[in-house]
Design a protein around this motif. Structure first.
Motif, short mmCIF file in Angstrom:
data_model
loop_
_atom_site.label_atom_id
_atom_site.label_comp_id
_atom_site.label_asym_id
_atom_site.label_seq_id
_atom_site.Cartn_x
_atom_site.Cartn_y
_atom_site.Cartn_z
N UNK A 316 0.81 -1.23 0.00
CA UNK A 316 0.00 0.00 0.00
C UNK A 316 0.84 1.27 0.00
N UNK A 317 2.07 1.21 -0.55
CA UNK A 317 2.93 2.38 -0.70
C UNK A 317 3.19 3.09 0.64
N UNK A 318 3.20 2.30 1.70
CA UNK A 318 3.48 2.86 3.02
C UNK A 318 2.27 3.43 3.72
N UNK A 319 1.08 3.32 3.11
CA UNK A 319 -0.14 3.83 3.74
C UNK A 319 -0.62 2.84 4.79
N UNK A 320 -0.97 3.35 5.96
CA UNK A 320 -1.56 2.52 7.03
C UNK A 320 -2.90 3.12 7.42
N UNK A 321 -3.44 2.69 8.56
CA UNK A 321 -4.71 3.29 9.00
C UNK A 321 -4.79 3.34 10.52
N UNK A 322 -5.64 4.26 10.96
CA UNK A 322 -6.02 4.34 12.38
C UNK A 322 -7.50 3.99 12.47
N UNK A 323 -7.83 3.09 13.41
CA UNK A 323 -9.22 2.61 13.50
C UNK A 323 -9.78 2.83 14.90
N UNK A 324 -11.00 3.36 14.92
CA UNK A 324 -11.74 3.46 16.16
C UNK A 324 -12.89 2.47 16.13
N UNK A 325 -13.09 1.76 17.23
CA UNK A 325 -14.14 0.72 17.30
C UNK A 325 -15.05 1.04 18.48
N UNK A 326 -16.37 1.03 18.22
CA UNK A 326 -17.35 1.27 19.29
C UNK A 326 -18.39 0.16 19.24
N UNK A 327 -18.71 -0.39 20.41
CA UNK A 327 -19.66 -1.50 20.50
C UNK A 327 -20.82 -1.14 21.40
N UNK A 328 -22.00 -1.70 21.06
CA UNK A 328 -23.19 -1.53 21.90
C UNK A 328 -23.88 -2.89 22.07
N UNK A 329 -24.77 -2.99 23.07
CA UNK A 329 -25.55 -4.18 23.29
C UNK A 329 -24.76 -5.27 24.01
N UNK A 330 -25.41 -6.24 24.55
CA UNK A 330 -26.87 -6.43 24.51
C UNK A 330 -27.64 -5.72 25.63
N UNK A 331 -26.93 -4.91 26.43
CA UNK A 331 -27.63 -4.25 27.53
C UNK A 331 -27.87 -2.76 27.29
N UNK A 332 -26.89 -2.10 26.68
CA UNK A 332 -26.99 -0.65 26.46
C UNK A 332 -26.97 -0.36 24.97
N UNK A 333 -27.86 0.56 24.54
CA UNK A 333 -27.92 0.94 23.13
C UNK A 333 -27.97 2.46 23.02
N UNK A 334 -27.38 2.99 21.96
CA UNK A 334 -27.44 4.42 21.68
C UNK A 334 -27.87 4.60 20.23
N UNK A 335 -28.15 5.85 19.88
CA UNK A 335 -28.57 6.08 18.49
C UNK A 335 -27.36 6.13 17.56
N UNK A 336 -27.65 6.28 16.24
CA UNK A 336 -26.60 6.22 15.23
C UNK A 336 -25.57 7.32 15.41
#
Length: 369
Positions: A316-336
């Motif tokens: 990938x020509x030296x390109x990398x990435x930064x990733x954020x991960x967010x999880x919900x459920x099965x007890x707590x839910x939020x909107x989009x």
């Protein structure tokens, strides 16, 4: 649709009782039948002349000669007309007789003889029969008998016309029904094509044209729907949000075409790394997102590691990435919006680490902790 197990008379509901009723309407009695039968020998004697005069007159018209077409057909028609004239004087006008009249109408309708042409022809035949009677009448003093014969001829001709035209009209009705069926089939087909095309256009409007992934518009539709499903079935859901590291340098140094190639390859690597149930998006610019239904942070971490591995293999020509991960459920839910905000925050938290050292960074959170 024709029923091949039924005769024409049965298809048109013409029974013996119906035949007798129509005779009654015409006042066509047993006496008339006897008169016609009595004069059959005289008609038979002049039959060839009657038929010749008939066709000599009718073939003057281009429409008739065009339908006949050739000498062989003309000979067959001469023979058929001879039989028909003699059948008019048979004295027996039952279901078999009516069936022959119905077939005449069917054949005429199929070969393109219009109903007005048929009526003109039957009128010409009626005149020829009356002319033959007139010739005989000159040597016969029983004028009352001749009058009864003329009346009987008129009645049998009208009797025939009813059934021939009935077949014509039935044929037209069948044509109309067939046309309606074809039109409905075409309309249904057209409606399906429109539906399919509308669906295709709708799909295209939700796709990123460069990478083939879903676009930002589709992202919010899918995210709201998947959150709703997760909450309904009390399941976990994960949103991954990533931003490319080093992409701006590629764009600035090598141009937008090379930058587009990096985005295209990123889209391919994401599709190669995700599961069939996962949904991938190009959110905008060099930002991508994935919805992982029925998933936990641990499963999202497995995906992230798989994607990092594929990035390194492709270089990938030296390109990398930064990733954020967010999880919900099965007890707590939020909107989009709240879930996206949480994933975005984690992405920036991961990206902050690239200031110290280039590479792949992932940060995750369970929304509700």
């Amino acid at each position: 649709m024709h029923n091949l197990n039924q005769t024409l008379a049965e298809q048109l509901n013409i029974s013996k009782q119906e035949i007798e009723k129509r005779k009654s309407f015409l006042d066509f009695t047993k006496k008339d039948e006897e008169i016609l039968l009595a004069y059959k020998p005289i008609i038979a004697k002049h039959c060839n002349g009657i038929v010749k005069n008939f066709y000599d007159f009718m073939t003057q018209y281009t429409e008739v000669s065009t339908i006949i077409g050739d000498a062989e057909t003309m000979r067959r028609l001469y023979s058929a007309m001879n039989r028909y004239v003699l059948e008019l004087f048979d004295g027996h006008y039952d279901k078999d007789y009516v069936s022959k009249r119905l077939r005449i109408g069917l054949v005429h309708q199929r070969i393109g003889v219009s109903s007005d042409l048929y009526l003109s022809a039957i009128y010409r035949l009626q005149l020829n029969l009356h002319n033959t009677v007139a010739m005989y009448e000159m040597g016969n003093k029983d004028y009352m008998d001749m009058f009864s014969l003329r009346q009987a001829i008129n009645k049998i001709i009208m009797f025939d016309i009813q059934f021939v035209l009935e077949t014509y009209y039935s044929g037209l009705v069948n044509q109309v029904e067939a046309a309606k069926s074809e039109l409905k089939t075409y309309a249904d087909s057209l409606e399906k094509k429109v539906e399919d095309r509308t669906r295709e256009l709708e799909e295209l409007s939700m796709r990123d044209m460069l990478t083939g992934l879903y676009n930002q518009r589709a992202f919010f539709e899918y995210l709201r729907k998947e959150i709703s499903n997760a909450e309904r079935y009390r399941e976990s859901l994960v949103l991954c949000y990533l931003d490319l590291n080093g992409f701006k340098a590629i764009n600035d140094k090598k141009g937008h075409q090379e930058g587009d190639n990096v985005l295209i390859t990123t889209g391919k690597l994401i599709k190669d790394s995700m599961r069939e149930s996962d949904i991938a998006f190009r959110y905008g610019g060099d930002e991508f997102a994935l919805i992982l239904p029925h998933s936990t942070l641990e499963e999202a971490d497995v995906f992230a590691k798989r994607l990092i591995k594929n990035f390194r293999v492709d270089e990938m020509q030296g390109v990398s990435f930064s990733m954020g991960i967010a999880a919900i459920g099965p007890d707590v839910y939020v909107d989009a919006e709240a879930l996206l905000s949480a994933a975005d925050k984690e992405m920036y938290s991961a990206k902050a680490k690239t200031k110290k050292r280039r590479g792949f960074y992932v940060s995750s959170v369970y929304v509700g902790d």
